[in-house]
Design a protein around this motif. Structure first.
Motif, PDB file in Angstrom:
ATOM      1  N   SER A   1       4.512   0.309  12.276  1.00  0.00           N
ATOM      2  CA  SER A   1       5.351   0.466  13.538  1.00  0.00           C
ATOM      3  C   SER A   1       4.699  -0.596  14.540  1.00  0.00           C
ATOM      4  O   SER A   1       5.733  -1.028  15.285  1.00  0.00           O
ATOM      5  CB  SER A   1       4.734   1.938  13.907  1.00  0.00           C
ATOM      6  OG  SER A   1       5.024   2.955  13.265  1.00  0.00           O
ATOM      7  N   ARG A   2       3.375  -0.816  14.647  1.00  0.00           N
ATOM      8  CA  ARG A   2       3.010  -1.974  15.484  1.00  0.00           C
ATOM      9  C   ARG A   2       3.845  -3.231  15.236  1.00  0.00           C
ATOM     10  O   ARG A   2       4.051  -3.687  16.294  1.00  0.00           O
ATOM     11  CB  ARG A   2       1.348  -1.913  15.459  1.00  0.00           C
ATOM     12  CG  ARG A   2       0.613  -0.773  16.138  1.00  0.00           C
ATOM     13  CD  ARG A   2      -0.689  -1.031  16.182  1.00  0.00           C
ATOM     14  NE  ARG A   2      -1.368  -1.418  15.100  1.00  0.00           N
ATOM     15  CZ  ARG A   2      -1.712  -0.549  14.512  1.00  0.00           C
ATOM     16  NH1 ARG A   2      -1.863   0.992  15.000  1.00  0.00           N
ATOM     17  NH2 ARG A   2      -2.547  -0.390  13.248  1.00  0.00           N
ATOM     18  N   ILE A   3       3.798  -3.582  14.006  1.00  0.00           N
ATOM     19  CA  ILE A   3       4.328  -4.845  13.609  1.00  0.00           C
ATOM     20  C   ILE A   3       5.940  -4.647  14.248  1.00  0.00           C
ATOM     21  O   ILE A   3       6.378  -5.736  14.910  1.00  0.00           O
ATOM     22  CB  ILE A   3       4.492  -5.186  12.202  1.00  0.00           C
ATOM     23  CG1 ILE A   3       2.861  -5.403  11.897  1.00  0.00           C
ATOM     24  CG2 ILE A   3       5.144  -6.501  11.993  1.00  0.00           C
ATOM     25  CD1 ILE A   3       2.424  -5.571  10.301  1.00  0.00           C
ATOM     26  N   VAL A   4       6.757  -3.877  14.028  1.00  0.00           N
ATOM     27  CA  VAL A   4       8.178  -3.627  13.882  1.00  0.00           C
ATOM     28  C   VAL A   4       8.244  -3.563  15.643  1.00  0.00           C
ATOM     29  O   VAL A   4       9.154  -4.390  16.139  1.00  0.00           O
ATOM     30  CB  VAL A   4       8.602  -2.352  13.584  1.00  0.00           C
ATOM     31  CG1 VAL A   4      10.104  -2.009  13.980  1.00  0.00           C
ATOM     32  CG2 VAL A   4       8.608  -2.588  11.959  1.00  0.00           C
ATOM     33  N   GLU A   5       7.460  -2.850  16.176  1.00  0.00           N
ATOM     34  CA  GLU A   5       7.410  -2.863  17.887  1.00  0.00           C
ATOM     35  C   GLU A   5       7.431  -4.175  18.185  1.00  0.00           C
ATOM     36  O   GLU A   5       8.385  -4.415  19.180  1.00  0.00           O
ATOM     37  CB  GLU A   5       6.415  -1.896  18.415  1.00  0.00           C
ATOM     38  CG  GLU A   5       6.242  -1.477  19.593  1.00  0.00           C
ATOM     39  CD  GLU A   5       5.355  -0.548  20.159  1.00  0.00           C
ATOM     40  OE1 GLU A   5       4.107  -1.186  20.317  1.00  0.00           O
ATOM     41  OE2 GLU A   5       5.841   0.455  20.442  1.00  0.00           O
TER      42      GLU A   5
ATOM     43  N   VAL B   1       0.963  -1.420   0.188  1.00  0.00           N
ATOM     44  CA  VAL B   1       0.051   0.010  -0.025  1.00  0.00           C
ATOM     45  C   VAL B   1       0.610   1.227  -0.134  1.00  0.00           C
ATOM     46  O   VAL B   1       0.636   2.174  -0.485  1.00  0.00           O
ATOM     47  CB  VAL B   1      -0.771   0.078   1.313  1.00  0.00           C
ATOM     48  CG1 VAL B   1      -1.549   1.492   1.116  1.00  0.00           C
ATOM     49  CG2 VAL B   1      -1.985  -1.257   1.158  1.00  0.00           C
ATOM     50  N   LEU B   2       1.812   1.289   0.948  1.00  0.00           N
ATOM     51  CA  LEU B   2       2.687   2.574   0.735  1.00  0.00           C
ATOM     52  C   LEU B   2       3.731   2.701  -0.505  1.00  0.00           C
ATOM     53  O   LEU B   2       3.954   3.792  -0.666  1.00  0.00           O
ATOM     54  CB  LEU B   2       3.787   2.313   2.039  1.00  0.00           C
ATOM     55  CG  LEU B   2       3.293   2.114   3.506  1.00  0.00           C
ATOM     56  CD1 LEU B   2       4.244   1.999   4.523  1.00  0.00           C
ATOM     57  CD2 LEU B   2       2.555   3.759   3.872  1.00  0.00           C
TER      58      LEU B   2
ATOM     59  N   GLU C   1      -4.216   9.843   4.460  1.00  0.00           N
ATOM     60  CA  GLU C   1      -4.930   9.016   5.596  1.00  0.00           C
ATOM     61  C   GLU C   1      -4.554   7.714   5.421  1.00  0.00           C
ATOM     62  O   GLU C   1      -4.285   7.172   6.445  1.00  0.00           O
ATOM     63  CB  GLU C   1      -6.179   9.380   5.588  1.00  0.00           C
ATOM     64  CG  GLU C   1      -6.526  10.725   6.060  1.00  0.00           C
ATOM     65  CD  GLU C   1      -8.170  11.042   5.923  1.00  0.00           C
ATOM     66  OE1 GLU C   1      -8.841  10.204   5.428  1.00  0.00           O
ATOM     67  OE2 GLU C   1      -8.546  12.238   6.272  1.00  0.00           O
ATOM     68  N   VAL C   2      -4.634   6.972   4.200  1.00  0.00           N
ATOM     69  CA  VAL C   2      -4.393   5.617   4.122  1.00  0.00           C
ATOM     70  C   VAL C   2      -2.859   5.369   4.314  1.00  0.00           C
ATOM     71  O   VAL C   2      -2.400   4.567   5.129  1.00  0.00           O
ATOM     72  CB  VAL C   2      -4.649   5.267   2.681  1.00  0.00           C
ATOM     73  CG1 VAL C   2      -4.109   3.946   2.395  1.00  0.00           C
ATOM     74  CG2 VAL C   2      -5.976   5.294   2.341  1.00  0.00           C
ATOM     75  N   ILE C   3      -1.976   6.366   3.807  1.00  0.00           N
ATOM     76  CA  ILE C   3      -0.595   6.166   3.890  1.00  0.00           C
ATOM     77  C   ILE C   3      -0.182   6.125   5.611  1.00  0.00           C
ATOM     78  O   ILE C   3       0.519   5.318   6.427  1.00  0.00           O
ATOM     79  CB  ILE C   3       0.039   7.287   3.282  1.00  0.00           C
ATOM     80  CG1 ILE C   3       0.290   7.005   1.885  1.00  0.00           C
ATOM     81  CG2 ILE C   3       1.904   7.155   3.902  1.00  0.00           C
ATOM     82  CD1 ILE C   3       0.846   8.012   1.058  1.00  0.00           C
ATOM     83  N   GLN C   4      -0.969   7.166   6.451  1.00  0.00           N
ATOM     84  CA  GLN C   4      -0.453   7.386   7.720  1.00  0.00           C
ATOM     85  C   GLN C   4      -1.098   5.992   8.529  1.00  0.00           C
ATOM     86  O   GLN C   4      -0.460   5.499   9.375  1.00  0.00           O
ATOM     87  CB  GLN C   4      -1.562   8.361   8.318  1.00  0.00           C
ATOM     88  CG  GLN C   4      -1.304   8.767   9.859  1.00  0.00           C
ATOM     89  CD  GLN C   4      -2.092   9.924  10.242  1.00  0.00           C
ATOM     90  OE1 GLN C   4      -3.160  10.062   9.935  1.00  0.00           O
ATOM     91  NE2 GLN C   4      -1.391  10.776  11.088  1.00  0.00           N
ATOM     92  N   ASP C   5      -2.264   5.320   8.114  1.00  0.00           N
ATOM     93  CA  ASP C   5      -2.959   4.159   8.592  1.00  0.00           C
ATOM     94  C   ASP C   5      -2.082   3.017   8.715  1.00  0.00           C
ATOM     95  O   ASP C   5      -1.515   2.292   9.514  1.00  0.00           O
ATOM     96  CB  ASP C   5      -4.085   3.946   7.948  1.00  0.00           C
ATOM     97  CG  ASP C   5      -4.982   2.843   8.880  1.00  0.00           C
ATOM     98  OD1 ASP C   5      -4.747   3.005  10.434  1.00  0.00           O
ATOM     99  OD2 ASP C   5      -5.503   1.997   8.347  1.00  0.00           O
TER     100      ASP C   5
ATOM    101  N   SER D   1      -8.748  10.225  19.382  1.00  0.00           N
ATOM    102  CA  SER D   1      -8.806  10.770  17.967  1.00  0.00           C
ATOM    103  C   SER D   1      -9.348   9.658  17.264  1.00  0.00           C
ATOM    104  O   SER D   1     -10.116   9.957  16.268  1.00  0.00           O
ATOM    105  CB  SER D   1      -7.453  11.342  17.414  1.00  0.00           C
ATOM    106  OG  SER D   1      -7.272  11.638  16.013  1.00  0.00           O
ATOM    107  N   ARG D   2      -8.660   8.540  17.203  1.00  0.00           N
ATOM    108  CA  ARG D   2      -9.153   7.526  16.380  1.00  0.00           C
ATOM    109  C   ARG D   2     -10.727   7.175  16.618  1.00  0.00           C
ATOM    110  O   ARG D   2     -11.658   6.758  15.949  1.00  0.00           O
ATOM    111  CB  ARG D   2      -8.342   6.173  16.809  1.00  0.00           C
ATOM    112  CG  ARG D   2      -8.730   5.061  15.694  1.00  0.00           C
ATOM    113  CD  ARG D   2      -7.727   3.984  15.914  1.00  0.00           C
ATOM    114  NE  ARG D   2      -8.011   2.655  14.969  1.00  0.00           N
ATOM    115  CZ  ARG D   2      -7.421   1.674  14.931  1.00  0.00           C
ATOM    116  NH1 ARG D   2      -6.592   1.461  15.797  1.00  0.00           N
ATOM    117  NH2 ARG D   2      -7.776   0.652  14.084  1.00  0.00           N
TER     118      ARG D   2
END
Length: 270
Positions: A92-96, A59-60, A82-86, A131-132
């Motif tokens: 980030s969550r996967i790498v974390e 997607v990115l 917005e899609v890119i940010q999501d 926000s979400r």
């Protein structure tokens, strides 16, 4: 009478080796099984991680090409961002998780012991998730004990609370509520509850929700499947417990119980 004296030097090799070898062979066999299982788990973890990374990376790559390829209306460009940010959030969550979970597996997830107010850390996590939640017309309702001093790692505790809040918002339909409560349990330590009004979890899926990359439905394939596994690792390092109760169609509740005093063995006082 007669023969040379034999010094009593204890059992000969033939006398003690059979009994001595058996425990050694058993121990080596058990170690071999554990190593093989560890290698299989590691390979499975890396394969799942690679699979989960493939979609957001695709997607990115695609969205910027669409935006940069030709002039587009501002609204379309905003949606693409917005899609890119999501997708960046998913990455980030996967790498974390790729960093956090191996540390926890090796017993190296070290938490600091710092004076803090647990209600303030939880309130900050709620504010970050708001926000979400607003984008889905979901209200986060708090019932937080005021001024609850604690000794813990502020960064990891915030991450812990965000894992449950993100999970609740993700699986709750628009126009519903997510309830968050914090209370002290008579010297037993703090108790935090996260309740949603989502679709709930089927009984056959409930025992597996903390497994890494476990997919209970189509949406889970996009989440990375590591949020609850990371939460469990953090709570375990804190010396606490997590309970989950859920009914299909009636929502889900997670209860986190933290010890009154975190264990010394898992703390880095620096």
């Amino acid at each position: 009478i007669g023969g040379p004296a034999r010094a009593d030097l204890g059992p000969t090799e033939s006398e003690h080796s059979p009994g001595g070898e058996r425990p050694l062979v058993s121990a080596l066999s058990q170690l071999s099984v554990k190593v093989a299982e560890s290698n299989r788990n590691q390979q499975r973890f890396l394969a799942n991680a690679a699979h989960q990374l493939r979609t957001p990376l695709a997607v990115l790559r695609g969205e910027p090409e669409l935006v940069l390829g030709e002039p587009r209306p501002e609204e379309e460009s905003r949606r693409a961002l917005e899609v890119i940010q999501d997708e960046l959030g998913k990455l980030s969550r996967i790498v974390e998780g790729l960093f956090t979970l191996p540390l926890a597996d090796a017993g190296h997830l070290r938490l600091a012991r710092e004076p803090l107010y647990l209600n303030e850390v939880l309130e900050e996590a709620c504010a970050l998730a708001e926000s979400r939640a607003r984008s889905k017309d979901i209200r986060i309702e708090r019932s937080l004990a005021s001024e609850m001093p604690y000794q813990g790692d502020e960064t990891w505790l915030r991450q812990l609370f965000l894992s449950f809040l993100d999970n609740a918002v993700k699986y709750s339909p628009p126009g519903t509520r997510v309830r968050v409560s914090l209370e002290s349990r008579n010297g037993l330590g703090p108790q935090v509850e996260f309740s949603d009004e989502g679709a709930g979890i089927a009984p056959d899926h409930l025992p597996h929700i903390f497994e890494r990359f476990y997919r209970a439905g189509a949406d889970e394939a996009q989440s990375g499947g590591l949020g609850l596994a990371i939460a469990q690792a953090i709570v375990g390092a804190c010396g606490g417990t997590i309970e989950c109760s859920s009914r299909p169609g009636a929502g889900t509740r997670f209860t986190v119980r933290l010890p009154a005093v975190p264990p010394e063995t898992n703390l880095n006082k620096n």
